[in-house]
Design a protein around this motif. Structure first.
Motif, short mmCIF file in Angstrom:
data_model
loop_
_atom_site.label_atom_id
_atom_site.label_comp_id
_atom_site.label_asym_id
_atom_site.label_seq_id
_atom_site.Cartn_x
_atom_site.Cartn_y
_atom_site.Cartn_z
N ARG A 115 -7.40 -3.49 -36.77
CA ARG A 115 -7.73 -2.44 -37.77
C ARG A 115 -6.53 -2.03 -38.67
O ARG A 115 -6.67 -1.84 -39.84
N GLN A 116 -5.21 -1.97 -37.95
CA GLN A 116 -3.91 -1.86 -38.74
C GLN A 116 -3.84 -2.71 -39.72
O GLN A 116 -3.07 -2.48 -40.62
N ARG A 118 -5.83 -4.26 -41.39
CA ARG A 118 -6.80 -4.09 -42.64
C ARG A 118 -6.09 -2.92 -43.38
O ARG A 118 -6.45 -2.72 -44.57
N GLU A 119 -5.44 -1.87 -42.81
CA GLU A 119 -5.08 -0.48 -43.26
C GLU A 119 -3.64 -0.87 -43.76
O GLU A 119 -2.93 0.20 -44.11
N CYS A 120 -2.95 -1.94 -43.78
CA CYS A 120 -1.58 -2.39 -44.18
C CYS A 120 -0.62 -1.32 -43.01
O CYS A 120 0.23 -0.81 -43.71
N GLN A 121 -0.89 -1.15 -41.90
CA GLN A 121 -0.14 -0.45 -40.97
C GLN A 121 0.60 -1.25 -40.05
O GLN A 121 0.13 -2.28 -39.42
#
Length: 308
Positions: A115-116, A118-121
């Motif tokens: 998930r991170q 995908r969110e550039c986290q």
């Protein structure tokens, strides 16, 4: 004497070559080319044709192409015809590999890192040592025992539950209804490898999830009908479960609008944990065929009363 094969036609050609090379006395036929039904003594199938007794009047044994046989309606099989499950070493290897991957995916919180990404986290999460992550195997048959043994090698404390008592070195074994609650309370990652029976259908429901430690995770590589889909979604929404890996569903493939497709805490795979490979399964099948011809007990025969 003929064996009729009714499953994936591409793998059927591999089966045909193996019979031609190693058992030429058994004629291999592939559905729907039955030929003379009176010559068919054996059926090797994922799902049998309807009206077996009339379609194949000389049938003596039904061999499943899978380790599980819940896709068979046992009441429709002729009473005197035994059903034998597949004992392919490749099935065990595949299930152990998949269970190991799924356990590590959940243990290392890879669902969060996907998930991170995908969110550039870019964010690290605390690492929990394997010896602090308890793994529970729901079902301690041959596959469950192999999975338990492998996972204990990673350092996870592993326990298992079965209907009747079992003993397995290095594994804490629970049995029966009384042992189920204790087993679930000590399972941070629960892996279901139960056979599907009337008693286990829908076992993965809100009542069972409530007995797991808060934030536990689930892996289902048993059968899709073990799971109550809405109860899993509810448990994930409440935080009672943190994530899940699903290789089997009650409807395969699921509808395009099924909520599992887009759920960020569910990893969904298309029933690929293990697949029968003709080359590794053939020696076991041929041994059972020869056992039957000699009048000896076959390995993997299903108990119709228990359903496995």
């Amino acid at each position: 004497m003929a064996l009729l094969y009714k499953a994936d036609p591409v793998r059927g050609e591999r089966w045909r070559a193996l019979f031609a090379r190693h058992a030429p006395d058994i004629e291999f036929r592939q559905w729907p080319d039955v030929g003379d039904p009176a010559e068919v003594r054996y059926l090797l199938a994922w799902e049998p044709p309807s009206d077996l007794a009339t379609r194949l009047p000389a049938l003596e044994v039904v061999f499943a192409t899978s380790a599980g046989v819940d896709q068979f309606d046992l009441s429709q099989l002729p009473a005197g015809v035994p059903l034998v499950r597949m004992l392919d070493p490749a099935l065990e290897t595949g299930m152990v590999e998949y269970a190991s991957f799924a356990t590590l995916w959940l243990h290392r919180r890879l669902y969060d890192y996907v998930r991170q990404q995908r969110e550039c986290q870019w964010q690290a999460h605390p690492l929990v040592a394997a010896e602090q992550r308890r793994v529970g195997i729901l079902g301690l048959g041959q596959l469950g025992q192999a999975i338990a043994t492998r996972l204990s090698g990673y350092g996870f404390p592993v326990s298992g539950w079965s209907r009747s008592p079992r003993q397995l070195p290095g594994i804490t074994c629970h049995a029966g209804p009384d042992g189920l609650k204790r087993f679930l309370a000590s399972s941070d990652i629960l892996i279901c490898v139960l056979p599907l029976t009337d008693a286990t259908r829908g076992i993965l429901d809100r009542d069972l999830f409530a007995l797991l430690p808060a934030g536990a995770a689930l892996v289902n590589i048993g059968r899709g009908e073990h799971l109550v889909d809405d109860d899993l979604l509810e448990a994930l929404a409440s935080g009672q479960l943190s994530a899940a890996v699903m290789d089997v569903l009650s409807q395969e493939p699921p509808a395009p609008d099924h909520p599992f497709w887009q759920h960020e805490r569910i990893l969904l795979t298309p029933h690929v944990a293990a697949m029968t490979q003709p080359e590794s399964a053939f020696p076991v099948l041929l041994d059972n065929l020869r056992r039957h011809q000699r009048g000896e007990p076959m390995v993997g025969r299903i108990d119709r009363q228990r359903g496995y």
